[in-house]
Design an enzyme around this catalytic site. Structure first.
Site, mmCIF file in Angstrom:
data_model
loop_
_atom_site.group_PDB
_atom_site.id
_atom_site.type_symbol
_atom_site.label_atom_id
_atom_site.label_comp_id
_atom_site.label_asym_id
_atom_site.label_seq_id
_atom_site.Cartn_x
_atom_site.Cartn_y
_atom_site.Cartn_z
ATOM 1 N N HIS A 98 0.790 -1.226 0.000
ATOM 2 C CA HIS A 98 0.000 0.000 0.000
ATOM 3 C C HIS A 98 0.828 1.284 0.000
ATOM 4 C CE1 HIS A 98 -4.505 0.914 1.083
ATOM 5 N NE2 HIS A 98 -4.125 1.481 -0.043
ATOM 6 N N ASP A 121 -9.693 -0.342 4.413
ATOM 7 C CA ASP A 121 -8.500 -0.955 5.001
ATOM 8 C C ASP A 121 -8.787 -1.340 6.451
ATOM 9 O OD1 ASP A 121 -5.094 0.097 4.282
ATOM 10 O OD2 ASP A 121 -5.741 -1.527 5.624
ATOM 11 N N HIS A 123 -6.399 -1.032 8.392
ATOM 12 C CA HIS A 123 -5.375 -0.123 8.937
ATOM 13 C C HIS A 123 -5.537 1.295 8.379
ATOM 14 C CE1 HIS A 123 -3.716 -4.252 8.393
ATOM 15 N NE2 HIS A 123 -3.407 -4.099 9.671
ATOM 16 N N ASP A 125 -2.859 3.418 7.909
ATOM 17 C CA ASP A 125 -1.692 3.722 7.069
ATOM 18 C C ASP A 125 -1.312 5.196 7.149
ATOM 19 O OD1 ASP A 125 -1.922 1.106 6.473
ATOM 20 O OD2 ASP A 125 -2.462 1.337 4.375
ATOM 21 N N HIS A 138 4.535 1.065 4.092
ATOM 22 C CA HIS A 138 3.138 0.783 3.699
ATOM 23 C C HIS A 138 2.171 1.128 4.817
ATOM 24 C CE1 HIS A 138 2.297 -3.556 5.287
ATOM 25 N NE2 HIS A 138 3.094 -2.937 6.107
ATOM 26 N N ASP A 225 -7.454 -1.805 0.219
ATOM 27 C CA ASP A 225 -6.482 -2.764 0.759
ATOM 28 C C ASP A 225 -7.266 -4.040 1.027
ATOM 29 O OD1 ASP A 225 -3.886 -2.518 3.265
ATOM 30 O OD2 ASP A 225 -4.891 -4.313 2.507
ATOM 31 N N ASP A 227 -6.870 -6.393 2.796
ATOM 32 C CA ASP A 227 -6.972 -6.824 4.198
ATOM 33 C C ASP A 227 -8.110 -6.134 4.948
ATOM 34 O OD1 ASP A 227 -3.982 -5.042 5.333
ATOM 35 O OD2 ASP A 227 -6.072 -4.362 5.381
ATOM 36 N N GLU A 270 -2.134 -5.131 -1.625
ATOM 37 C CA GLU A 270 -1.754 -6.066 -0.549
ATOM 38 C C GLU A 270 -2.191 -7.521 -0.768
ATOM 39 O OE1 GLU A 270 0.359 -5.313 1.861
ATOM 40 O OE2 GLU A 270 0.339 -3.123 2.025
#
Ligand SMILES: N/C(=N\O)NCCC[NH3+]
Ligand SMILES: [Mn+2]
Ligand SMILES: [Mn+2]
Ligand SMILES: [Mn+2]
Length: 301
Positions: A98, A121, A123, A125, A138, A225, A227, A270
């Protein structure tokens, strides 16, 4: 309209091997033909070859790992994505980690300065040079795009062109303490999995759009992302976090954003085809392709 597939075989923003093979797996799963199937002209000029800067010439800067490599690659991605956008094409960037979003979103904002960013995401980031623990870049692209945290000369090409009020998150569930503070400090709108549970994905997407695109007149850059999805749905990714979006919630986001007619750029990041067994990889790659199709107009009816 033409989709420009930008294959970015890159893993320098994090430590795990394999995420640089994400693009080739997505291409080999047939994403080009699948998009042609739903009516797009597709330009795919092959995967971008990023010559590796040898680690010897790229020592960490503070905690930042592979800083010169990450910066160089993101800058070239900014040029590529920006070029496609300038040509009136819709860039679809296939990652790769990412950190590439520093480039893709810079490219989009160069052509569409008033674009908003919808970041899907687990996360945020958004770690800065000060708050990062790992130094894996990332986990930091958003801080560079916003221009927050102390400056790193090697990243001086990144214009702080993203305004906090033009950014919204969906799917968050694994934030560092520094990131939680930064979201508050900068009044950045974030719909975590708690809000997804509480309001349902339909309402969350509506509220997210109301926040960053109230008149539904601003171009949208969707940075997805993989994830963000629950690991049971997309297992082959480097930093899986339980309690993620379902298959349908992920697809609803993409379908709803397509429905706005405002999508100008998409990242699918990702996917790591080295993570675990062939079945997990096949499932994750298939979900990735499916999300891209949904964001580009594939409907259920
Ligand atoms: N996949 C990741 N970001 O989206 N990993 C970095 C997050 C760790 N704070
Ligand atoms: Mn290209
Ligand atoms: Mn991410
Ligand atoms: Mn993530």
């Amino acid at each position: 309209k033409t989709v420009a597939i930008v294959g970015c075989p890159f893993r320098g923003g994090q430590a795990k091997l394999g995420v640089d093979n994400g693009p080739i797996h997505l291409a080999e799963a047939g994403i080009v033909g699948q998009l042609e199937e739903i009516g797009w002209k597709v330009a795919f000029d092959g995967h971008h070859q990023f010559e590796d800067i040898h680690t010897a010439d790229d020592p960490p800067i503070g905690k930042l790992k592979n800083p010169r490599l990450v910066s160089k690659v993101a800058e070239s991605v900014a040029r590529v994505v920006g070029g496609h956008a300038k040509n009136g094409q819709l860039p679809v960037t296939l990652g790769g980690d990412h950190s590439l979003a520093m480039g893709t979103i810079s490219g989009t904002l160069d052509t569409y300065p008033d674009a908003c960013v919808i970041w899907i995401d687990a996360h945020a980031d958004i770690n800065t040079v000060e708050t990062t623990d790992s130094g894996n870049i990332h986990g930091m692209p958003v801080s560079f795009l916003l221009g927050i945290g102390s400056k790193v000369p090697e990243f001086s090409w990144v214009k702080a062109a993203l305004k906090p009020e033009r950014l919204v998150y969906i799917g968050l569930r694994d934030l560092d303490s520094g990131e939680k503070r930064l979201l508050k400090e900068h009044n950045i709108k974030a719909f975590s999995m708690h809000e997804v549970d509480k309001y349902g994905i339909g309402k969350v997407v509506e509220m997210a759009l109301d926040h960053v695109n109230p008149k539904r007149d601003l171009p949208i850059h969707l940075s997805f992302d993989i994830d963000a999805l629950d690991p049971s749905v997309a297992p082959s990714t480097g930093t899986p976090v339980r309690g993620g979006l379902t298959f349908r919630e992920g697809h609803y986001i993409c379908e709803a954003i397509h429905e706005t007619g405002l999508l100008v750029a998409l990242d699918l990041m990702e996917v790591n085809p080295s993570i675990d067994d062939a079945e997990s990889v096949c499932q994750t790659v298939a979900v990735g392709c499916s999300l891209v199709r949904s964001a580009l107009g594939e409907t259920l009816l």
